[in-house]
Design an enzyme around this catalytic site. Structure first.
Site, PDB file in Angstrom:
ATOM      1  N   PHE A 172       3.470   7.162 -16.261  1.00 20.94           N
ATOM      2  CA  PHE A 172       3.333   7.326 -14.801  1.00 20.94           C
ATOM      3  C   PHE A 172       2.240   8.327 -14.427  1.00 20.94           C
ATOM      4  CE2 PHE A 172       7.741   6.214 -15.782  1.00 20.94           C
ATOM      5  CZ  PHE A 172       7.893   5.066 -15.024  1.00 20.94           C
ATOM      6  N   LEU A 209       1.227   9.394   1.914  1.00 21.58           N
ATOM      7  CA  LEU A 209       1.189   9.065   3.329  1.00 21.58           C
ATOM      8  C   LEU A 209      -0.107   9.625   3.937  1.00 21.58           C
ATOM      9  CD1 LEU A 209       3.454   7.422   4.588  1.00 21.58           C
ATOM     10  CD2 LEU A 209       4.426   9.517   5.512  1.00 21.58           C
ATOM     11  N   GLY A 247      -7.550   2.797  -4.557  1.00 22.74           N
ATOM     12  CA  GLY A 247      -8.412   2.091  -5.501  1.00 22.74           C
ATOM     13  C   GLY A 247      -8.039   2.523  -6.899  1.00 22.74           C
ATOM     14  N   CYS A 264      -5.439   1.124 -11.389  1.00 22.95           N
ATOM     15  CA  CYS A 264      -3.997   0.801 -11.434  1.00 22.95           C
ATOM     16  C   CYS A 264      -3.471   0.131 -10.173  1.00 22.95           C
ATOM     17  CB  CYS A 264      -3.194   2.067 -11.726  1.00 22.95           C
ATOM     18  SG  CYS A 264      -3.547   2.726 -13.362  1.00 22.95           S
ATOM     19  N   LYS A 319      -4.752  -3.517  -8.979  1.00 19.22           N
ATOM     20  CA  LYS A 319      -4.475  -4.654  -9.878  1.00 19.22           C
ATOM     21  C   LYS A 319      -2.975  -4.777 -10.156  1.00 19.22           C
ATOM     22  CE  LYS A 319      -4.110  -2.385 -14.111  1.00 19.22           C
ATOM     23  NZ  LYS A 319      -2.977  -2.400 -15.007  1.00 19.22           N
TER      24      LYS A 319
END
Ligand code: UDX
Length: 432
Positions: free
Chosen positions: A152, A254, A261, A264, A267
């Site tokens: 992550f 937020l 962009g 990750c 796509k």
């Protein structure tokens, strides 16, 4: 433990260096010759804050090595992390799994003792199961277990995210060794209180994709609200802040602006839709098309705003500050900033771009833009200045100093990161 990391990109280098920091002996495997040349010269092929120092520390400590040889890796390792890319397929929304497949095909036939493969790359749900079947076919008298352990980390804070993750997730087959192996790998993090969640492989794969789709949705949600605010003359930053103070919502992801962009989020959102379609569940994810469309629309809107600020793009001089897809990285993959810079140039303006770290990568992808060595140089003679990545150094630019260099004092705050008052007080037209 003797760990190998297959694929030494943003994810792999970070994981390898951080696993060495946790006390493991790590062998990174990379087949790209340009990257190998950089490793051989003692540098990294990417910029990530704190990573080069950590990498060098463990090259020197002897706990980290890099090789091009799958034979060496197969002979040496006990645990194999898959960290290769899963880009979007050409002409399709689905993920291109050729690099992940190639790792299994190259590695498994070489294994001479039982092994655990822990996948870290982001993959469509069902991939681990398919790879496990493939590994069974290819394994020669050994047991090879495939489990999924999604990553992550965010670029820009990758080292901290890896050494102090919010949670560890491992998707394992029942009855195997993978859970025990993962617990041993991550023992210091688990001891420090990191939640360790054990699931089946499909669930682990979906945790990652769901997290990224949710983050993308949050960003597009506030960007949709930004358009309404703009039409109504309201302040979207104040709306986002007030709404985010509700603990159920939160202020993170937020931040309105040019949108998401990178390698990750864009796509992964598309691959999620594609996979849901394959599973017969496309209808429930149609809102992700909107998430994607709102995001891409922000780029078109930025070009339009630039046209309005200049009168016409033809013959205009445009300064672009920031080409990386976010600050604190040199990554220009699907960068909203570079995309906008390119569109403006293609529509007749002369664009001079500056970025603290991403110019080399931007130049490779978009060689026809002009590139400056400093923000001030990029602004020389400009009709409009666009701030498209919120690097710290742009937040502290002196509008008076920059004002003395431009042809016209017009700034577009593409990331809503500047102090509007400071710029308008210095005689700038301020656009968002
Ligand atoms: C993302 C996920 O956060 C990470 O967990 C996953 O492992 C990989 O994908 P990353 O792409 O490194 O990480 O960057 P992130 O910080 O999430 O930002 C993604 C994009 O969203 C950037 O272009 C950023 O500028 C944009 N963004 C982020 C916004 O536009 N607004 C926000 O509020 C937050």
């Amino acid at each position: 433990m003797r760990l190998t990391v297959l694929g030494m990109g943003y994810l792999g280098i970070t994981h390898a260096a951080c696993m060495a920091e946790l006390g493991h002996d790590v062998l990174g495997v990379e087949v790209d010759e340009d990257k190998l040349a950089k490793f051989a010269a003692g540098t990294l092929p990417i910029y990530e804050p704190g990573l080069e120092e950590l990498y060098r520390k463990h090259i020197e400590s002897g706990r980290l090595r890099v090789t091009a040889s799958y034979e060496d890796a197969a002979e040496w390792g006990d645990v194999f992390f898959v960290a290769v890319g899963t880009p979007q397929k050409d002409g399709d929304f689905a993920a291109d799994l050729r690099y992940v497949d190639a790792v299994i095909d190259s590695l498994v036939p070489l294994l001479r003792r039982d092994a655990v493969i822990l996948g870290k790359s982001t993959v469509p749900v069902g991939t681990a199961h398919q790879l496990a079947n493939r590994a069974d076919e290819l394994a020669k008298d050994v047991t090879v277990e495939v489990a999924w352990n999604p990553e992550f980390l965010r670029e820009g804070s990758a080292v901290a995210d890896t050494l102090r993750p919010d949670r560890l997730v491992v998707g394992v087959q029942p009855g195997g060794r993978a859970e025990a192996v993962a617990r041993e790998v991550y023992a210091p993090l688990i001891a420090a209180g990191t939640p360790f969640l054990v699931t089946d492989p499909a669930t682990a794969e979906l945790v990652k994709v769901t997290a990224n789709a949710f983050l993308a949705t949050k960003i597009s949600f506030i960007n949709a609200v930004a358009e309404v605010c703009s039409a109504a003359g309201a302040d979207v930053k104040a709306v986002a802040n007030a709404v985010g103070l509700d603990a159920r919502i939160g202020t993170a992801y937020l931040h309105p602006g040019l949108g998401f962009g990178g390698g990750c989020l864009p796509k992964d959102v598309r691959a999620f839709m594609a996979r849901a379609g394959e599973l017969g569940a496309a209808d429930v994810l149609t809102f992700l098309r909107e998430v994607d469309a709102i995001n891409m629309g922000r780029r078109t809107r930025m070009v339009q705003l630039c046209r309005e600020a200049c009168g016409s793009l033809s013959g205009a001089r445009v300064a672009v500050l920031g080409v990386a897809y976010k600050p604190d990285c040199d990554d220009v993959r699907d960068s909203p900033a570079l995309n906008v810079a390119g569109q403006i140039q293609l529509q007749g303006a002369t664009v001079t771009a500056y970025d603290p770290k991403a110019i080399e990568n931007a130049r490779n992808l978009f060689p026809t833009l002009r590139y400056a060595d400093t923000a001030a140089e990029a602004c020389e003679g400009a009709d409009v200045v666009l701030v498209l990545t919120e690097w710290d150094e742009f937040l502290v630019l002196d509008p008076r100093d920059i004002g003395a260099r431009v042809r016209r004092r017009a700034v577009i705050d593409g990331r809503m990161c500047l102090d509007k008052r400071q710029w308008t007080d210095a005689g700038w037209e301020y656009w968002i």
